[in-house]
Design a protein around this motif. Structure first.
Motif, PDB file in Angstrom:
ATOM      1  N   MET A   1       5.547   1.324  13.476  1.00  0.00           N
ATOM      2  CA  MET A   1       5.212   0.156  12.667  1.00  0.00           C
ATOM      3  C   MET A   1       5.336   0.417  11.166  1.00  0.00           C
ATOM      4  SD  MET A   1       4.765  -1.911  15.063  1.00  0.00           S
ATOM      5  CE  MET A   1       4.219  -3.352  14.153  1.00  0.00           C
ATOM      6  N   THR A   2       5.513   1.654  10.774  1.00  0.00           N
ATOM      7  CA  THR A   2       5.689   1.984   9.355  1.00  0.00           C
ATOM      8  C   THR A   2       6.740   3.082   9.218  1.00  0.00           C
ATOM      9  OG1 THR A   2       3.920   3.643   9.407  1.00  0.00           O
ATOM     10  CG2 THR A   2       3.301   1.397   8.747  1.00  0.00           C
ATOM     11  N   VAL A   3       7.344   3.144   8.027  1.00  0.00           N
ATOM     12  CA  VAL A   3       8.253   4.254   7.686  1.00  0.00           C
ATOM     13  C   VAL A   3       7.971   4.661   6.244  1.00  0.00           C
ATOM     14  CG1 VAL A   3      10.090   3.651   9.291  1.00  0.00           C
ATOM     15  CG2 VAL A   3      10.099   2.645   7.003  1.00  0.00           C
TER      16      VAL A   3
ATOM     17  N   GLU B   1       0.814  -1.213   0.000  1.00  0.00           N
ATOM     18  CA  GLU B   1       0.000   0.000   0.000  1.00  0.00           C
ATOM     19  C   GLU B   1       0.847   1.261   0.000  1.00  0.00           C
ATOM     20  OE1 GLU B   1      -2.486  -0.357   3.381  1.00  0.00           O
ATOM     21  OE2 GLU B   1      -3.506  -2.163   2.656  1.00  0.00           O
ATOM     22  N   GLY B   2       2.158   1.101  -0.040  1.00  0.00           N
ATOM     23  CA  GLY B   2       3.063   2.239  -0.056  1.00  0.00           C
ATOM     24  C   GLY B   2       3.922   2.300   1.189  1.00  0.00           C
TER      25      GLY B   2
END
Length: 333
Positions: free
Chosen positions: A331-333, A293-294
């Motif tokens: 949890m995301t970068v 999803e990016g």
């Protein structure tokens, strides 16, 4: 209420002063966390054990008679909390200490998992290293939370484990250990003899500070991983290198098998980003894999065990929901 000396040479502390009492006890939280982690093999269990230690200490503070230091008294409480916990469950392990290595292209049905509480967990170095410890003590604190050492401890009976840690890591005397375990000094010495014999061929010691060669190797590791240069990556590894991914039981041995894995079932790691940290006395990285999803999403905490300027072991812990926040990563970068 009369005051009491809580530390050797410390000023008299009025037990009515709650804030002061809590601060005196809280200063030992990192050391106690390290001790409970070595005993239990789990950072989350260690947290619970330390909290229970604090509660027991606070409730029994008025019974502290000053015959030992506050630190020794707290270790005694923490050890017994851990021994109580170990009566309820079995030992923790590492995948590399169980079964035989798999091929780099295993059948999908072999990718079985064990519950998280089955495996040894990593711990953030700064959580167990005491700021007031001497440089020599800090070396011992880091070396004694390394995965291989903690795994070896799990093979000891709980009371042997406690005796070894209290003498070898905490520097307690045999008489202090005997008082903690409510046994005799000869029994403690016997337990220590058996424990040392068990650990003799299993524990490994490596310097805590990274050499220039090791630092250069780690930079090459990150570059090779992020470029997914698998040949370059495995060239940094020892011939008998191991790789495992708790909670999966599967583990691999040797650069060729690891290369086969990374170009096969593990190819989802292509395009990953790594960020440095330190865990269990070793250099470590948090890994983010590409997100369909990016951006990138949390995938694993990689702990590297080194032998000189070669990688001897790779453990990727996949429990990102609990470990990433613990290590200060999103949890995301």
């Amino acid at each position: 209420m009369p005051g009491r000396h809580l530390l050797d040479g410390a000023a008299t502390i009025d037990l009515a002063s709650v804030t002061m009492d809590i601060s005196q006890i809280e200063m030992y939280r990192p050391a106690l966390t390290g001790h409970c982690y070595r005993m239990l093999g789990s950072v989350f269990d260690a947290d619970d054990a330390v909290q229970e230690t604090m509660i027991r200490a606070w409730k029994s503070l008025e019974s502290f008679d000053g015959r030992s230091t506050l630190k020794t008294w707290l270790y005694r409480i923490a050890t017994n909390v851990c021994l109580d916990e170990l009566k309820k469950r079995g030992r923790r392990a590492r995948p590399v200490d169980e079964g035989i290595p798999s091929s780099g292209a295993p059948p999908l049905e072999s990718l079985t998992q064990q519950p998280q509480e089955y495996w040894i967990e990593p711990i953030l170095d700064t959580q167990v290293v005491s700021n007031d410890a001497s440089p020599a003590e800090q070396v011992v604190q880091r070396q004694s939370v390394r995965l291989a050492f903690v795994a070896a401890l799990q093979n000891l009976a709980p009371r042997q484990r406690a005796a070894l840690l209290m003498t070898e890591v905490l520097g307690c005397s045999a008489s202090e250990v005997a008082e903690t375990l409510e046994t005799s000094v000869p029994s403690v010495n016997s337990a220590l003899q058996r424990a040392r014999a068990t650990l003799a061929k299993r524990s490994e010691e490596q310097p805590v500070s990274l050499t220039a060669a090791q630092q250069g190797m780690l930079r090459r590791y990150v570059t090779a991983f992020e470029q997914y240069d698998v040949a370059g990556l495995t060239a940094l590894m020892r011939e008998d290198v191991t790789l495992c991914m708790p909670p999966f039981e599967l583990w691999l041995q040797g650069p060729e098998e690891i290369q086969t894995w990374m170009l096969g079932l593990g190819c989802g790691c292509r395009g990953s980003r790594l960020f440095p940290t330190s865990a269990s006395g070793w250099p470590a990285f948090v890994q983010y894999r590409p997100n369909p999803e990016g951006g990138h999403k949390a995938w694993g905490l990689i702990v590297l065990e080194l032998d000189g300027d070669r990688i001897a072991g790779v453990t990727t812990f996949l429990d990102t929901a609990r470990l990433f926040p613990r290590f200060g990563f999103g949890m995301t970068v």
